[in-house]
Structures are given as structure tokens and as C-alpha cells.
Design an enzyme around this catalytic site. Structure first.
Site, PDB file in Angstrom:
ATOM      1  N   SER A  11      -8.734   6.050 -61.557  1.00  0.00           N
ATOM      2  CA  SER A  11      -8.819   7.460 -61.183  1.00  0.00           C
ATOM      3  C   SER A  11     -10.289   7.832 -61.117  1.00  0.00           C
ATOM      4  O   SER A  11     -11.128   7.188 -61.784  1.00  0.00           O
ATOM      5  CB  SER A  11      -8.117   8.293 -62.260  1.00  0.00           C
ATOM      6  OG  SER A  11      -8.466   9.653 -62.146  1.00  0.00           O
ATOM      7  N   TYR A  20      -6.857  11.045 -71.146  1.00  0.00           N
ATOM      8  CA  TYR A  20      -6.579  10.379 -69.865  1.00  0.00           C
ATOM      9  C   TYR A  20      -7.844   9.671 -69.369  1.00  0.00           C
ATOM     10  O   TYR A  20      -7.808   8.492 -68.996  1.00  0.00           O
ATOM     11  CB  TYR A  20      -6.110  11.424 -68.849  1.00  0.00           C
ATOM     12  CG  TYR A  20      -5.873  10.896 -67.452  1.00  0.00           C
ATOM     13  CD1 TYR A  20      -4.783  10.078 -67.173  1.00  0.00           C
ATOM     14  CD2 TYR A  20      -6.726  11.229 -66.400  1.00  0.00           C
ATOM     15  CE1 TYR A  20      -4.547   9.604 -65.880  1.00  0.00           C
ATOM     16  CE2 TYR A  20      -6.502  10.766 -65.105  1.00  0.00           C
ATOM     17  CZ  TYR A  20      -5.409   9.951 -64.859  1.00  0.00           C
ATOM     18  OH  TYR A  20      -5.181   9.480 -63.580  1.00  0.00           O
ATOM     19  N   LYS A  40      -8.670   5.605 -68.802  1.00  0.00           N
ATOM     20  CA  LYS A  40      -9.057   5.042 -67.500  1.00  0.00           C
ATOM     21  C   LYS A  40     -10.450   4.391 -67.577  1.00  0.00           C
ATOM     22  O   LYS A  40     -10.698   3.378 -66.914  1.00  0.00           O
ATOM     23  CB  LYS A  40      -9.010   6.130 -66.422  1.00  0.00           C
ATOM     24  CG  LYS A  40      -7.594   6.671 -66.139  1.00  0.00           C
ATOM     25  CD  LYS A  40      -6.651   5.624 -65.559  1.00  0.00           C
ATOM     26  CE  LYS A  40      -5.367   6.240 -65.018  1.00  0.00           C
ATOM     27  NZ  LYS A  40      -4.423   5.250 -64.478  1.00  0.00           N
TER      28      LYS A  40
HETATM   29  N1  LIG Z   1      -1.829  11.853 -58.606  1.00  0.00           N
HETATM   30  C1  LIG Z   1      -3.163  11.794 -58.655  1.00  0.00           C
HETATM   31  O1  LIG Z   1      -3.859  12.725 -58.237  1.00  0.00           O
HETATM   32  C2  LIG Z   1      -3.838  10.551 -59.177  1.00  0.00           C
HETATM   33  C3  LIG Z   1      -5.219  10.445 -58.995  1.00  0.00           C
HETATM   34  C4  LIG Z   1      -5.871   9.313 -59.476  1.00  0.00           C
HETATM   35  C5  LIG Z   1      -5.155   8.325 -60.120  1.00  0.00           C
HETATM   36  N2  LIG Z   1      -3.814   8.463 -60.294  1.00  0.00           N
HETATM   37  C6  LIG Z   1      -3.112   7.370 -60.978  1.00  0.00           C
HETATM   38  O2  LIG Z   1      -2.117   6.864 -60.109  1.00  0.00           O
HETATM   39  C7  LIG Z   1      -1.045   6.324 -60.876  1.00  0.00           C
HETATM   40  C8  LIG Z   1       0.277   6.880 -60.369  1.00  0.00           C
HETATM   41  O3  LIG Z   1       0.255   8.281 -60.549  1.00  0.00           O
HETATM   42  P1  LIG Z   1       1.209   9.288 -59.736  1.00  0.00           P
HETATM   43  O4  LIG Z   1       0.365  10.456 -59.406  1.00  0.00           O
HETATM   44  O5  LIG Z   1       1.958   8.570 -58.699  1.00  0.00           O
HETATM   45  O6  LIG Z   1       2.158   9.748 -60.959  1.00  0.00           O
HETATM   46  P2  LIG Z   1       3.722  10.050 -61.081  1.00  0.00           P
HETATM   47  O7  LIG Z   1       4.247  10.582 -59.795  1.00  0.00           O
HETATM   48  O8  LIG Z   1       3.854  10.879 -62.309  1.00  0.00           O
HETATM   49  O9  LIG Z   1       4.349   8.598 -61.335  1.00  0.00           O
HETATM   50  C9  LIG Z   1       4.050   7.902 -62.515  1.00  0.00           C
HETATM   51  C10 LIG Z   1       4.917   6.670 -62.602  1.00  0.00           C
HETATM   52  O10 LIG Z   1       4.608   6.005 -63.850  1.00  0.00           O
HETATM   53  C11 LIG Z   1       5.831   5.684 -64.488  1.00  0.00           C
HETATM   54  N3  LIG Z   1       5.706   5.696 -65.940  1.00  0.00           N
HETATM   55  C12 LIG Z   1       5.125   6.635 -66.713  1.00  0.00           C
HETATM   56  N4  LIG Z   1       5.314   6.343 -68.009  1.00  0.00           N
HETATM   57  C13 LIG Z   1       6.039   5.183 -68.052  1.00  0.00           C
HETATM   58  C14 LIG Z   1       6.561   4.395 -69.092  1.00  0.00           C
HETATM   59  N5  LIG Z   1       6.398   4.731 -70.379  1.00  0.00           N
HETATM   60  N6  LIG Z   1       7.249   3.262 -68.779  1.00  0.00           N
HETATM   61  C15 LIG Z   1       7.445   2.915 -67.482  1.00  0.00           C
HETATM   62  N7  LIG Z   1       6.987   3.646 -66.436  1.00  0.00           N
HETATM   63  C16 LIG Z   1       6.291   4.769 -66.726  1.00  0.00           C
HETATM   64  C17 LIG Z   1       6.784   6.796 -64.071  1.00  0.00           C
HETATM   65  O11 LIG Z   1       8.097   6.353 -64.305  1.00  0.00           O
HETATM   66  P3  LIG Z   1       9.358   7.358 -64.209  1.00  0.00           P
HETATM   67  O12 LIG Z   1       9.609   7.475 -62.725  1.00  0.00           O
HETATM   68  O13 LIG Z   1      10.426   6.642 -64.957  1.00  0.00           O
HETATM   69  O14 LIG Z   1       8.912   8.639 -64.841  1.00  0.00           O
HETATM   70  C18 LIG Z   1       6.418   6.982 -62.611  1.00  0.00           C
HETATM   71  O15 LIG Z   1       7.119   6.064 -61.809  1.00  0.00           O
HETATM   72  C19 LIG Z   1      -1.342   6.664 -62.336  1.00  0.00           C
HETATM   73  O16 LIG Z   1      -1.905   5.541 -62.975  1.00  0.00           O
HETATM   74  C20 LIG Z   1      -2.382   7.775 -62.232  1.00  0.00           C
HETATM   75  O17 LIG Z   1      -3.220   7.815 -63.354  1.00  0.00           O
HETATM   76  C21 LIG Z   1      -3.132   9.550 -59.829  1.00  0.00           C
END
Ligand SMILES: NC(=O)c1ccc[n+]([C@@H]2O[C@H](COP(=O)([O-])OP(=O)(O)OC[C@H]3O[C@@H](n4cnc5c(N)ncnc54)[C@H](OP(=O)(O)O)[C@@H]3O)[C@@H](O)[C@H]2O)c1
Length: 229
Positions: A131, A144, A148
Site C-alpha cells: 500500500s 496498518y 505494510k
Molecule cells: N482498497 C485500497 O484502497 C487499497 C490500497 C492499497 C492497498 N490495499 C491492499 O489490497 C489488499 C486487498 O484489499 P481490498 O481493498 O481488496 O480489501 P477487501 O475488499 O476488504 O478484501 C480483503 C480480502 O482479505 C480477506 N481477508 C481478510 N482477513 C482475512 C482472514 N483473517 N483470513 C482470510 N482472508 C481474509 C477478505 O476475506 P473475506 O472476503 O472472507 O472477508 C477479503 O477477501 C489488502 O492487502 C490491502 O491492504 C488496498
């Protein structure tokens, strides 16, 4: 046909990545936190295989991956799952730090350790979804950001260690992406959410595919991805 092991396929960036890789005919192993999620993922991606394991319990990952059905060769391990909870340092209790560091750092480290033999066998690729907060820590997201920053360190050590085994390692640093996580954070920060100034999950998935498809004489070691043209 490449084989990938992906976490986080149930939502956001992980779901878009699973869609893209399935559409091009790649084989997927998807980690699901529980049986219900695994069943849903197999319905959505009928060609995938699932492993049930909660990343909040990294010590249980070894048992989940034991047995003759575990992947023997992997072209990539894609660490996409993650959690982000709002909390200024003064308000963040031990539980918040524990949950964040466990899911975002300790589980990827353990999963990588367990799957390294399969990755080495295929001269595979480990990709860590980091991130912008893994390079510049914003207020309200200390745990967080710390998870990271540490994930970046894990990737750098791994890259140097696995070079002789021809396992490539990439860290991807996206800015804001229109996913349920980002929408939750905006609500928590009491900010209006404008998806038009965010990356789409499909755009991040496309960057992941580009990283994977890069010719094997080189590695895209670190990829910054910002919204906007
Ligand atoms: N969105 C942003 O703006 C952004 C920016 C930079 C980086 N990121 C990074 O991108 C990645 C994906 O984020 P996203 O935005 O797509 O988030 P999201 O929509 O909240 O999806 C997160 C995923 O992680 C899974 N997860 C969370 N806790 C878990 C656990 N204990 N065991 C197994 N699976 C688990 C969730 O599973 P469930 O479906 O079962 O809940 C979900 O599939 C993350 O690493 C985040 O830090 C996101």
C-alpha cells in the site's frame, strides 16, 4: 497453463485478480477463511481449488496445507488479503495491533514459508499487495502502516534469499482503490467517498498480471500504482 495461489479472492482486488486469471485459463488455488466462503468461491470460479484457513491464525496454516492434495508446483503466490482498521495510536489497543499484524504480516510470512518448495519447483513468483501506507504512514492508520512497512522488509529479505532458487518477489503499492475496504475506511474517517478518484480493482489486477507476465530475465521488484492519468 500457470497455477497461482491467491488470498483475498472473496472481495475487492483479490476478486478482480481471480476473475482476470480465471478468464485467461490459469489454474487457481484460493484461500478462504471458512467453509462457507470456500463454497461461494468454488461456485464463482468453478475451476478453482480451495484451501480453508483463517489468516488470523497463522499457526493453523501448516495443517490446512498438509496432505497429498497440497500444491506441488506454483507459478505464483499472490498475497492480496488484508485488513485495515482505523485507529490513532492513542486509541489503538493491543487487540487491533495483534489482528492487523497477524493478518497482514505474520500470515503472509508463514504462508510463504510453507509454499516455498512449490514455488521453487516452478521458479515461481511471490507478490505482496502492499500500500502507499507501506511507504508513508498516514495518521489514523498506524497499525496498518506498520504492518505494510514490515511486509516490505519481508519481501526484500525474501527476494535476496530466493534469488539463487530463481523465485521472483514483487511488492505492489497501490493508492486508493474502490473496494469495500476503502469504502469502510472513508466511512470511519467520516469522509465522502468518490470512486472516480480511485483505482478500480480491475486496474490493480491488470498490474498484477503484468508483473507476472514480465519476461523471466528480470523482475518488477516494486510497483507503485497511483490513481489518475
Ligand atoms: N482498497 C485500497 O484502497 C487499497 C490500497 C492499497 C492497498 N490495499 C491492499 O489490497 C489488499 C486487498 O484489499 P481490498 O481493498 O481488496 O480489501 P477487501 O475488499 O476488504 O478484501 C480483503 C480480502 O482479505 C480477506 N481477508 C481478510 N482477513 C482475512 C482472514 N483473517 N483470513 C482470510 N482472508 C481474509 C477478505 O476475506 P473475506 O472476503 O472472507 O472477508 C477479503 O477477501 C489488502 O492487502 C490491502 O491492504 C488496498
Amino acid at each position: 497453463m500457470a497455477t497461482h495461489f491467491l488470498t483475498g479472492a472473496g472481495s475487492g482486488i483479490g476478486a478482480a485478480t481471480a476473475e482476470l486469471l480465471t478468464a485467461r485459463g490459469d489454474r487457481l488455488w484460493l484461500l478462504a477463511r471458512d467453509q462457507h466462503t470456500a463454497d461461494r468461491l468454488r461456485e464463482q470460479f468453478p475451476t478453482c481449488r480451495t484451501v480453508v484457513a483463517d489468516l488470523a491464525e497463522p499457526a493453523a496454516l501448516a495443517a490446512a496445507l498438509a496432505g497429498p492434495d497440497a500444491p506441488a508446483r506454483l507459478d505464483s503466490l499472490l498475497h492480496v488479503a488484508g485488513v485495515a482498521d482505523w485507529g490513532p495510536v492513542g486509541d489503538s489497543d493491543h487487540e487491533l495491533w495483534d489482528r492487523t499484524l497477524t493478518v497482514n504480516l505474520l500470515a503472509p510470512a508463514e504462508l510463504t514459508r510453507l509454499l516455498l518448495p512449490a514455488l521453487r519447483a516452478a521458479h515461481g513468483h511471490v507478490v505482496f499487495m502492499n500500500s502507499g501506507a507501506g511507504l508513508h504512514a498516514p495518521p489514523g492508520l498506524g497499525a496498518y502502516a506498520a504492518s505494510k512497512f514490515a511486509l516490505k522488509a519481508l519481501a526484500e529479505s525474501l527476494r535476496a534469499e530466493e534469488h539463487p532458487h530463481r523465485v521472483r518477489v514483487t511488492t505492489v503499492y497501490p493508492g486508493e482503490v474502490d473496494t469495500p475496504m476503502q469504502r469502510r475506511l472513508h466511512a470511519r474517517f467520516q469522509l465522502e467517498f468518490d470512486p472516480s478518484v480511485c483505482l478500480t480493482p480491475q486496474s490493480v489486477a491488470s498490474a498484477l498480471a503484468t508483473v507476472l507476465d514480465h519476461p523471466h530475465d528480470g523482475t518488477m521488484s516494486d510497483l507503485m500504482l497511483r490513481p489518475g492519468g
